[in-house]
Design a protein around this motif. Structure first.
Motif, PDB file in Angstrom:
ATOM      1  N   VAL A 232       3.478   0.090  -2.297  1.00  0.00           N
ATOM      2  CA  VAL A 232       3.997   0.143  -0.940  1.00  0.00           C
ATOM      3  C   VAL A 232       3.055  -0.647  -0.040  1.00  0.00           C
ATOM      4  CG1 VAL A 232       4.652   1.625   0.983  1.00  0.00           C
ATOM      5  CG2 VAL A 232       4.989   2.422  -1.357  1.00  0.00           C
ATOM      6  N   VAL A 233       3.601  -1.644   0.641  1.00  0.00           N
ATOM      7  CA  VAL A 233       2.818  -2.478   1.554  1.00  0.00           C
ATOM      8  C   VAL A 233       3.423  -2.327   2.952  1.00  0.00           C
ATOM      9  CG1 VAL A 233       2.032  -4.805   2.106  1.00  0.00           C
ATOM     10  CG2 VAL A 233       2.314  -4.120  -0.284  1.00  0.00           C
ATOM     11  N   LEU A 234       2.592  -1.848   3.875  1.00  0.00           N
ATOM     12  CA  LEU A 234       2.992  -1.718   5.268  1.00  0.00           C
ATOM     13  C   LEU A 234       2.100  -2.643   6.089  1.00  0.00           C
ATOM     14  CD1 LEU A 234       4.575  -0.262   7.540  1.00  0.00           C
ATOM     15  CD2 LEU A 234       2.734   1.414   7.583  1.00  0.00           C
ATOM     16  N   ILE A 235       2.727  -3.560   6.806  1.00  0.00           N
ATOM     17  CA  ILE A 235       1.990  -4.518   7.631  1.00  0.00           C
ATOM     18  C   ILE A 235       2.384  -4.290   9.086  1.00  0.00           C
ATOM     19  CG2 ILE A 235       1.558  -6.947   8.127  1.00  0.00           C
ATOM     20  CD1 ILE A 235       2.379  -7.513   5.189  1.00  0.00           C
TER      21      ILE A 235
ATOM     22  N   ILE B  46      -2.778  -5.437  10.665  1.00  0.00           N
ATOM     23  CA  ILE B  46      -3.325  -4.363   9.843  1.00  0.00           C
ATOM     24  C   ILE B  46      -2.445  -4.223   8.604  1.00  0.00           C
ATOM     25  CG2 ILE B  46      -3.998  -1.948   9.752  1.00  0.00           C
ATOM     26  CD1 ILE B  46      -4.013  -1.957  12.827  1.00  0.00           C
ATOM     27  N   ASP B  47      -3.070  -4.304   7.434  1.00  0.00           N
ATOM     28  CA  ASP B  47      -2.362  -4.156   6.162  1.00  0.00           C
ATOM     29  C   ASP B  47      -2.719  -2.820   5.532  1.00  0.00           C
ATOM     30  OD1 ASP B  47      -1.493  -6.723   6.543  1.00  0.00           O
ATOM     31  OD2 ASP B  47      -2.910  -7.635   5.156  1.00  0.00           O
ATOM     32  N   TYR B  48      -1.704  -2.111   5.087  1.00  0.00           N
ATOM     33  CA  TYR B  48      -1.892  -0.877   4.340  1.00  0.00           C
ATOM     34  C   TYR B  48      -1.217  -1.076   2.984  1.00  0.00           C
ATOM     35  CZ  TYR B  48      -2.521   1.008   9.074  1.00  0.00           C
ATOM     36  OH  TYR B  48      -2.931   1.232  10.365  1.00  0.00           O
ATOM     37  N   VAL B  49      -1.954  -0.821   1.907  1.00  0.00           N
ATOM     38  CA  VAL B  49      -1.388  -0.986   0.564  1.00  0.00           C
ATOM     39  C   VAL B  49      -1.693   0.282  -0.235  1.00  0.00           C
ATOM     40  CG1 VAL B  49      -1.348  -2.388  -1.523  1.00  0.00           C
ATOM     41  CG2 VAL B  49      -1.794  -3.474   0.685  1.00  0.00           C
ATOM     42  N   TRP B  50      -0.629   0.876  -0.765  1.00  0.00           N
ATOM     43  CA  TRP B  50      -0.762   2.078  -1.580  1.00  0.00           C
ATOM     44  C   TRP B  50      -0.016   1.901  -2.889  1.00  0.00           C
ATOM     45  CZ3 TRP B  50       0.814   2.665   3.598  1.00  0.00           C
ATOM     46  CH2 TRP B  50      -0.060   3.326   4.446  1.00  0.00           C
ATOM     47  N   ASN B  51      -0.432   2.662  -3.894  1.00  0.00           N
ATOM     48  CA  ASN B  51       0.335   2.839  -5.124  1.00  0.00           C
ATOM     49  C   ASN B  51       0.823   4.284  -5.135  1.00  0.00           C
ATOM     50  OD1 ASN B  51       0.206   0.302  -6.264  1.00  0.00           O
ATOM     51  ND2 ASN B  51      -1.744   0.705  -7.272  1.00  0.00           N
ATOM     52  N   VAL B  52       2.103   4.462  -5.354  1.00  0.00           N
ATOM     53  CA  VAL B  52       2.705   5.796  -5.344  1.00  0.00           C
ATOM     54  C   VAL B  52       3.393   6.013  -6.678  1.00  0.00           C
ATOM     55  CG1 VAL B  52       4.359   7.314  -4.219  1.00  0.00           C
ATOM     56  CG2 VAL B  52       3.083   5.654  -2.858  1.00  0.00           C
TER      57      VAL B  52
ATOM     58  N   ALA C 293      -5.685   1.519   4.158  1.00  0.00           N
ATOM     59  CA  ALA C 293      -4.956   2.614   3.525  1.00  0.00           C
ATOM     60  C   ALA C 293      -5.923   3.713   3.088  1.00  0.00           C
ATOM     61  CB  ALA C 293      -4.160   2.102   2.333  1.00  0.00           C
ATOM     62  N   LYS C 294      -7.073   3.317   2.577  1.00  0.00           N
ATOM     63  CA  LYS C 294      -8.098   4.291   2.162  1.00  0.00           C
ATOM     64  C   LYS C 294      -8.564   5.092   3.363  1.00  0.00           C
ATOM     65  CE  LYS C 294     -11.454   5.863  -0.572  1.00  0.00           C
ATOM     66  NZ  LYS C 294     -11.276   7.271  -0.794  1.00  0.00           N
ATOM     67  N   HIS C 295      -8.762   4.421   4.484  1.00  0.00           N
ATOM     68  CA  HIS C 295      -9.183   5.097   5.712  1.00  0.00           C
ATOM     69  C   HIS C 295      -8.140   6.134   6.146  1.00  0.00           C
ATOM     70  CE1 HIS C 295     -11.143   5.707   9.546  1.00  0.00           C
ATOM     71  NE2 HIS C 295     -10.007   5.402  10.174  1.00  0.00           N
ATOM     72  N   ILE C 296      -6.875   5.780   6.098  1.00  0.00           N
ATOM     73  CA  ILE C 296      -5.793   6.697   6.462  1.00  0.00           C
ATOM     74  C   ILE C 296      -5.765   7.897   5.516  1.00  0.00           C
ATOM     75  CG2 ILE C 296      -3.256   6.965   6.592  1.00  0.00           C
ATOM     76  CD1 ILE C 296      -4.425   5.521   8.995  1.00  0.00           C
ATOM     77  N   ILE C 297      -5.877   7.656   4.217  1.00  0.00           N
ATOM     78  CA  ILE C 297      -5.875   8.748   3.234  1.00  0.00           C
ATOM     79  C   ILE C 297      -7.084   9.658   3.451  1.00  0.00           C
ATOM     80  CG2 ILE C 297      -6.060   9.305   0.762  1.00  0.00           C
ATOM     81  CD1 ILE C 297      -3.271   8.328   1.599  1.00  0.00           C
ATOM     82  N   ASP C 298      -8.236   9.088   3.773  1.00  0.00           N
ATOM     83  CA  ASP C 298      -9.424   9.902   4.056  1.00  0.00           C
ATOM     84  C   ASP C 298      -9.206  10.784   5.287  1.00  0.00           C
ATOM     85  OD1 ASP C 298     -10.781   8.877   1.881  1.00  0.00           O
ATOM     86  OD2 ASP C 298     -11.940   7.431   3.046  1.00  0.00           O
TER      87      ASP C 298
END
Length: 163
Positions: A121-124, A132-138, A152-157
Motif C-alpha cells: 500500500v502506497v499513500l502519497i 510525503i510517502d507512506y509505504v506499508w505491506n499488509v 509509515a514507520k513513524h505513523i505505526i510507532d
C-alpha cells in the motif's frame, strides 16, 4: 350585461401561486443563502478519506480497511488514518489543505508478486510545501502491517505507543 361577463373572462386571472411567491420571496432567498453559505461547504468539505479512489476491488478495500483501522497491538486508541490526519493537520494548521489545487492524494494498492495475501500500500500526500510517502505491506490473512518507509514507520510507532 353579457358584455361585462365577457370582459371579466378575457382578463387573465392572477395566479395565487405567483402572489404567494412575491410576498415571501425575500424569505425564501434568505433561506437559500443560508443553506449555500453554511450547509454546502460542510457537505463538500475535503478530507483524506474522500480523496481515496472509489474503484477499488473487494480485496483492496479490505486491505485499506485493515490498514486504516489499525489501532496498535492493544487495539485501542489512535488509528492509522487518524494519525495521518493529525500529522497533516499539524503541518498545515488553519488551512483547508484538501481544497488547495496543488494538493494531491494518491493511493496505490498492489498485490505482491510472490504472494496472494500480501499487498503493498502506497499513500502519497503532495502539497505546495512537501511530498510525503507512506509505504506499508499488509497481509490480508493475518492482518499484519509492516512499515516500509520512514514516514509509515513513524505513523505505526505513534499508533503503537499511543494510549
Amino acid at each position: 350585461m353579457g358584455k361585462n361577463i365577457k370582459k371579466k373572462e378575457d382578463k387573465p386571472k392572477k395566479s395565487d401561486f405567483k402572489a404567494f411567491l412575491k410576498k415571501r420571496a425575500p424569505i425564501y432567498l434568505g433561506i437559500v443563502a443560508i443553506f449555500v453559505v453554511f450547509v454546502i461547504p460542510e457537505l463538500t468539505k475535503g478530507d483524506l478519506q474522500s480523496s481515496f479512489p472509489d474503484n477499488l476491488t473487494d480485496d483492496e478495500k479490505q486491505v485499506l480497511e485493515i490498514l486504516m483501522s489499525y489501532s496498535g497491538p492493544n487495539e485501542k486508541g489512535l488509528t492509522v488514518i487518524n494519525a495521518i490526519k493529525e500529522q497533516i493537520a499539524t503541518e498545515y494548521p488553519d488551512e483547508k489543505i484538501y481544497d488547495n489545487k496543488k494538493t494531491k492524494v494518491e493511493l496505490d494498492i498492489n498485490r505482491e508478486v510472490d504472494s496472494t495475501e500480501n499487498y503493498k500500500v502506497v499513500l502519497i500526500f503532495e502539497s505546495y510545501k512537501e511530498k510525503i510517502d507512506y509505504v506499508w505491506n499488509v497481509n490480508l490473512n493475518t492482518k499484519t502491517i509492516k512499515a516500509e518507509s520512514s514516514n509509515a514507520k513513524h505513523i505505526i510507532d505513534i499508533v503503537d505507543y499511543y494510549d
